[in-house]
Design an enzyme around this catalytic site. Structure first.
Site, mmCIF file in Angstrom:
data_model
loop_
_atom_site.group_PDB
_atom_site.id
_atom_site.type_symbol
_atom_site.label_atom_id
_atom_site.label_comp_id
_atom_site.label_asym_id
_atom_site.label_seq_id
_atom_site.Cartn_x
_atom_site.Cartn_y
_atom_site.Cartn_z
ATOM 1 N N SER A 150 0.851 -1.199 0.000
ATOM 2 C CA SER A 150 0.000 0.000 0.000
ATOM 3 C C SER A 150 0.881 1.241 0.000
ATOM 4 C CB SER A 150 -0.876 0.010 1.264
ATOM 5 O OG SER A 150 -1.415 1.297 1.478
ATOM 6 N N TYR A 173 -1.290 -0.761 10.150
ATOM 7 C CA TYR A 173 -1.337 -0.904 8.686
ATOM 8 C C TYR A 173 -0.028 -0.408 8.059
ATOM 9 C CZ TYR A 173 -3.589 -1.181 4.087
ATOM 10 O OH TYR A 173 -3.930 -1.521 2.790
#
Ligand SMILES: NC(=O)c1ccc[n+]([C@@H]2O[C@H](COP(=O)([O-])OP(=O)(O)OC[C@H]3O[C@@H](n4cnc5c(N)ncnc54)[C@H](O)[C@@H]3O)[C@@H](O)[C@H]2O)c1
Length: 262
Positions: A150, A173
């Protein structure tokens, strides 16, 4: 060398772990439309089976197999099954997104237990599947592993896009996705001599009916002035799965409308 067939996946066997999800479904269809036999592997059997039925009714080659990527045995069983059934695995995409129920609480309220659990499911899940599939591909002396990372594994979040919404992005994350990007480079270096390529894709935010305010904030910031559509990720995966990328390994292919360059 002829180039008109360079992205073709005819005769290849591909696995999409997390193939029943938002991005995963598109990847499964994209690879199948390019000619691959695609195994949609997911913990959600209901969603996976429904989607595979739809694809096979369109004459695409796809099948569903249960997978819990956090369990070594589950990954090994899946690889053994595909090996026996199809005799090869050319591409394996890790597109799972395991998370705890409290995922998304503000940073100051994240418990150590929650942090550990998320790192364990997500990052360790990628470790488990990469270790097992890389060893399988090493024996067949070829293969392409693609890890979904990501933009948040590359740059810090811009919290202004969450202004006036209840949304945020978890610190775990960033830690997980940053870990996946460097882990991918480790694997690429380690398995290069066996002709096993390992790359990752770093998408920006995918539009999925987020609150209007968030979408406006996001669109304003990103150079291409829109969030990604789930379809936008597919070309990158086809490229990395196909022979078009046969000399590309350890790469992080960023599909973010320019988010990380400003
Ligand atoms: N959606 C985005 O905006 C975005 C942006 C950048 C990166 N990504 C990454 O792309 C990947 C896919 O994201 P998504 O939005 O499609 O997620 P999603 O939640 O829609 O899909 C994830 C899939 O993983 C499956 N899954 C969860 N735990 C599993 C497990 N233990 N074993 C096997 N399968 C499991 C789920 O059932 C689901 O089908 C993730 O790694 C995510 O971090 C997503």
């Amino acid at each position: 060398m002829k180039y008109d067939n360079i992205f073709n996946l005819q005769g290849k066997v591909a696995v999409v772990a997390g193939g029943a999800g938002l991005i995963g479904k598109e990847l499964v269809r994209g690879l199948a439309e390019m000619g691959a036999m695609v195994i949609l592997a997911d913990i959600d059997a209901e969603k996976g089976n429904i989607y595979v039925k739809r694809l096979t009714s369109l004459n695409l080659k796809a099948s569903f197999k249960y997978l819990d990527i956090t369990k070594e045995k589950s990954v090994i069983n899946l690889i053994n099954y595909i090996g026996k059934e199809y005799g090869r695995i050319d591409a394996w995409i890790n597109c799972v997104y395991p998370k705890t129920k409290d995922w998304g609480v503000k940073f100051e309220y994240v418990s150590v237990k929650s942090w550990k659990k998320n790192v364990d499911m997500h990052l360790t899940g990628f470790f488990i599947s990469c270790q097992k599939i890389a060893e399988y591909m090493k024996k067949q002396k070829r293969g392409s592993i693609i890890n979904m990372a990501s933009i948040y594994g590359m740059v810090g979040p811009d919290f202004s896009i969450y202004k006036d919404t209840k949304m945020t992005t978890p610190a775990a994350y960033s830690a997980i996705k940053g870990g996946i990007i460097t882990f991918t480079k480790y694997l690429a270096s380690y398995y290069g001599k066996y002709n096993v390529r390992v790359n990752c894709i770093s998408p920006g935010g995918i539009y999925d009916r987020q609150p209007v305010k968030f979408v406006q904030n996001y669109n304003r910031k990103v150079p291409l002035k829109r969030m990604a559509d789930k379809e936008d990720v597919v070309g990158a995966a086809i490229y990395l799965a196909s022979d078009a990328s046969r000399y590309v390994t350890g790469h992080n292919l960023v599909v973010d409308g320019g988010w990380t360059i400003v």
